[in-house]
Design a protein around this motif. Sequence first.
Motif, PDB file in Angstrom:
ATOM      1  N   PRO A  55      41.433  28.866  75.798  1.00  0.00           N
ATOM      2  CA  PRO A  55      42.442  28.709  74.739  1.00  0.00           C
ATOM      3  C   PRO A  55      42.869  30.041  74.122  1.00  0.00           C
ATOM      4  N   SER A  56      44.065  30.043  73.609  1.00  0.00           N
ATOM      5  CA  SER A  56      44.606  31.245  72.960  1.00  0.00           C
ATOM      6  C   SER A  56      44.029  31.399  71.558  1.00  0.00           C
ATOM      7  N   GLN A  57      43.289  32.475  71.358  1.00  0.00           N
ATOM      8  CA  GLN A  57      42.728  32.764  70.039  1.00  0.00           C
ATOM      9  C   GLN A  57      43.813  33.136  69.036  1.00  0.00           C
ATOM     10  N   THR A  58      44.877  33.742  69.523  1.00  0.00           N
ATOM     11  CA  THR A  58      45.946  34.209  68.637  1.00  0.00           C
ATOM     12  C   THR A  58      46.712  33.058  68.011  1.00  0.00           C
ATOM     13  N   ASP A  59      46.628  31.893  68.625  1.00  0.00           N
ATOM     14  CA  ASP A  59      47.353  30.732  68.118  1.00  0.00           C
ATOM     15  C   ASP A  59      46.430  29.684  67.516  1.00  0.00           C
ATOM     16  N   THR A  60      45.150  30.018  67.358  1.00  0.00           N
ATOM     17  CA  THR A  60      44.188  29.053  66.810  1.00  0.00           C
ATOM     18  C   THR A  60      43.364  29.661  65.676  1.00  0.00           C
ATOM     19  N   PHE A  61      42.466  30.614  66.000  1.00  0.00           N
ATOM     20  CA  PHE A  61      41.485  31.092  65.020  1.00  0.00           C
ATOM     21  C   PHE A  61      41.570  32.584  64.700  1.00  0.00           C
ATOM     22  N   ASP A  62      42.489  33.300  65.309  1.00  0.00           N
ATOM     23  CA  ASP A  62      42.634  34.737  65.022  1.00  0.00           C
ATOM     24  C   ASP A  62      44.116  35.066  64.955  1.00  0.00           C
ATOM     25  N   MET A  63      44.755  34.536  63.943  1.00  0.00           N
ATOM     26  CA  MET A  63      46.205  34.639  63.805  1.00  0.00           C
ATOM     27  C   MET A  63      46.634  36.072  63.486  1.00  0.00           C
ATOM     28  N   LYS A  64      47.783  36.458  64.001  1.00  0.00           N
ATOM     29  CA  LYS A  64      48.350  37.799  63.767  1.00  0.00           C
ATOM     30  C   LYS A  64      49.789  37.664  63.274  1.00  0.00           C
ATOM     31  N   PRO A  65      49.977  37.090  62.085  1.00  0.00           N
ATOM     32  CA  PRO A  65      51.339  36.783  61.625  1.00  0.00           C
ATOM     33  C   PRO A  65      52.199  38.012  61.345  1.00  0.00           C
ATOM     34  N   HIS A  67      52.341  40.697  63.223  1.00  0.00           N
ATOM     35  CA  HIS A  67      52.603  41.446  64.451  1.00  0.00           C
ATOM     36  C   HIS A  67      53.417  40.597  65.422  1.00  0.00           C
ATOM     37  N   ALA A  68      54.201  41.273  66.252  1.00  0.00           N
ATOM     38  CA  ALA A  68      55.023  40.560  67.235  1.00  0.00           C
ATOM     39  C   ALA A  68      54.181  39.720  68.180  1.00  0.00           C
ATOM     40  N   ASN A  69      52.941  40.147  68.433  1.00  0.00           N
ATOM     41  CA  ASN A  69      52.060  39.380  69.311  1.00  0.00           C
ATOM     42  C   ASN A  69      51.667  38.025  68.716  1.00  0.00           C
ATOM     43  N   GLY A  70      51.875  37.881  67.395  1.00  0.00           N
ATOM     44  CA  GLY A  70      51.422  36.674  66.722  1.00  0.00           C
ATOM     45  C   GLY A  70      52.142  35.410  67.144  1.00  0.00           C
ATOM     46  N   GLY A  71      53.371  35.569  67.638  1.00  0.00           N
ATOM     47  CA  GLY A  71      54.094  34.381  68.063  1.00  0.00           C
ATOM     48  C   GLY A  71      54.642  33.575  66.904  1.00  0.00           C
ATOM     49  N   GLU A  72      54.965  32.321  67.177  1.00  0.00           N
ATOM     50  CA  GLU A  72      55.711  31.515  66.207  1.00  0.00           C
ATOM     51  C   GLU A  72      54.853  30.691  65.255  1.00  0.00           C
ATOM     52  N   PRO A  75      49.664  30.836  59.920  1.00  0.00           N
ATOM     53  CA  PRO A  75      48.299  30.521  59.466  1.00  0.00           C
ATOM     54  C   PRO A  75      48.327  29.682  58.199  1.00  0.00           C
ATOM     55  N   ILE A  76      47.272  28.897  57.997  1.00  0.00           N
ATOM     56  CA  ILE A  76      47.134  28.119  56.766  1.00  0.00           C
ATOM     57  C   ILE A  76      45.757  28.379  56.166  1.00  0.00           C
ATOM     58  N   GLU A  77      45.648  28.159  54.863  1.00  0.00           N
ATOM     59  CA  GLU A  77      44.374  28.309  54.189  1.00  0.00           C
ATOM     60  C   GLU A  77      43.439  27.156  54.584  1.00  0.00           C
ATOM     61  N   THR A  78      42.145  27.394  54.431  1.00  0.00           N
ATOM     62  CA  THR A  78      41.154  26.393  54.807  1.00  0.00           C
ATOM     63  C   THR A  78      40.180  26.150  53.661  1.00  0.00           C
ATOM     64  N   SER A  79      39.223  25.274  53.897  1.00  0.00           N
ATOM     65  CA  SER A  79      38.203  24.995  52.887  1.00  0.00           C
ATOM     66  C   SER A  79      37.208  26.133  52.743  1.00  0.00           C
ATOM     67  N   ARG A  84      41.624  31.784  57.431  1.00  0.00           N
ATOM     68  CA  ARG A  84      42.863  31.097  57.758  1.00  0.00           C
ATOM     69  C   ARG A  84      42.906  30.804  59.255  1.00  0.00           C
ATOM     70  N   ILE A  85      43.448  29.647  59.585  1.00  0.00           N
ATOM     71  CA  ILE A  85      43.567  29.250  60.986  1.00  0.00           C
ATOM     72  C   ILE A  85      44.961  28.684  61.214  1.00  0.00           C
ATOM     73  N   SER A  86      45.238  28.216  62.406  1.00  0.00           N
ATOM     74  CA  SER A  86      46.567  27.772  62.790  1.00  0.00           C
ATOM     75  C   SER A  86      47.032  26.561  61.994  1.00  0.00           C
ATOM     76  N   GLU A  87      48.326  26.541  61.709  1.00  0.00           N
ATOM     77  CA  GLU A  87      48.946  25.404  61.030  1.00  0.00           C
ATOM     78  C   GLU A  87      48.831  24.116  61.830  1.00  0.00           C
ATOM     79  N   HIS A  88      48.550  24.225  63.106  1.00  0.00           N
ATOM     80  CA  HIS A  88      48.459  23.037  63.957  1.00  0.00           C
ATOM     81  C   HIS A  88      47.037  22.486  64.036  1.00  0.00           C
ATOM     82  N   LEU A  89      46.168  22.980  63.157  1.00  0.00           N
ATOM     83  CA  LEU A  89      44.807  22.453  63.024  1.00  0.00           C
ATOM     84  C   LEU A  89      44.541  22.076  61.563  1.00  0.00           C
TER      85      LEU A  89
END
Length: 449
Positions: A55-65, A67-72, A75-79, A84-89
């Motif tokens: 799995p892609s770490q950049t789109d799940t648990f190691d977001m790079k918002p 940087h261009a590598n971060g993609g679309e 990140p969202i806040e967590t408990s 912070r992790i992906s908005e899709h989790l």
Amino acid sequence: MSRRTTFSRRDVFKLAAASFAGASASGWLPLLAARAADAPHRKRACILLWMTGGPSQTDTFDMKPEHANGGEFKPIETSAAGVRISEHLPQLAGQMHHAAVVRSMSTKEGDHTRATYHLRTGYRSQGPIQFPTLGSVLSKQLGSDEAELPNYVSISPYQFLSPAAYGPGFLGPQHAPLVVGGGNLGVAQRPGGDYAQSLSVKNLELPSGVSIEQADARLDLLHGFESDFLASRGTSLAESHQEAYRKAVRMMRSSAVSAFDLDQEADELRDAYGRNQFGQGCLLARRLVERGVPFVEVSLTQIPNQQVFGWDTHNDNFNALKNLCGVLDPGWATLISDLKDRGLLDSTLIVWMGEFGRTPKINGNSGRDHFPAAWSTVLCGGGVKGGQVVGKTSADGETVEDRPVAVADLLATICKAVEVDPMEQNMSNVGRPIRLADPEAKPIEEILN
């Protein structure tokens, strides 16, 4: 689950012949060709959530918002404060106080076959040595030879990429898994598929038209043949063959086998896990751990209407990840909360990982390629101090800047989290003692309770 007849101890051997063909087809009986060794009393359990393809770490648990590598993805806040992790989790975000994210995995293998073998055994392939998979290693340490259910159950594995990475290696077939839902990618791709049927264990009942009396007669005949053979040609392999029958019949006659009957669960809970192969597999994992199975793995390989294979998102990464996370998120998050509600989370380690990560740089097909240099895994539940992050990658995600973690380090950490000494040894098939984890391993002590 249909009604089973209760049998006496004498009937243990009398049932096996009638069900031999069916049990063989299930994939468990042929793997029990040797006697299981004594094991210590079970204290902890481990559930491995295996993400086939990486799995892609950049789109799940190691977001790079930034940087261009971060993609679309955003990140969202967590408990867990500051994590912070992906908005899709989103559901998993509410459980991150139970989890430790390792963002600094740094490994060497970028090929599916070799990397899968490395991550699942803790060792890179070394000539004739047949290293056992993690489930075999830990179930040997944590399981019991007298357990009514197998000590290691593998749910929906995709073994084609690296078959040896799923086997017991030099530990022998008595430590191989009971495979449930293997080869059911077709079911996984069909919306509304019968997942309960797919995840059931076949041939637990007598074959149609075979009475108990007929089964008794067949097993009497088999037992006579085996006794005569053992009297003159007694070997460990022959004795293990009898042991295989004994274990199979014990499982058949046990009430514990009802663990595989997902219809016993409330519809609301089954819906919460997700009506798909992975979600129902996570529910089955909870039911098995609840009944004392020390190691269960659930693979997320294919989902309905997905063109990309598993997490191998060389193409169309972002659409594929949305769909994959839509299956992963409720299954994993509900597993955590369900274990917690039942008082099982503190004794059950959950490990999320694949064979490597994916390139931070997005390729020309809107995809991400194989990337072992800097990626993420997640551990949560028993033995782990949750709510934290270990390690750091660079702003572009290309390199590890702090606290690199090797495969051996991760495997040693898993061992310690389930209260197994990673420096214990097993004798290999070449007569060389092999430690559970490489002697150079450095466990991630900061996340261990």
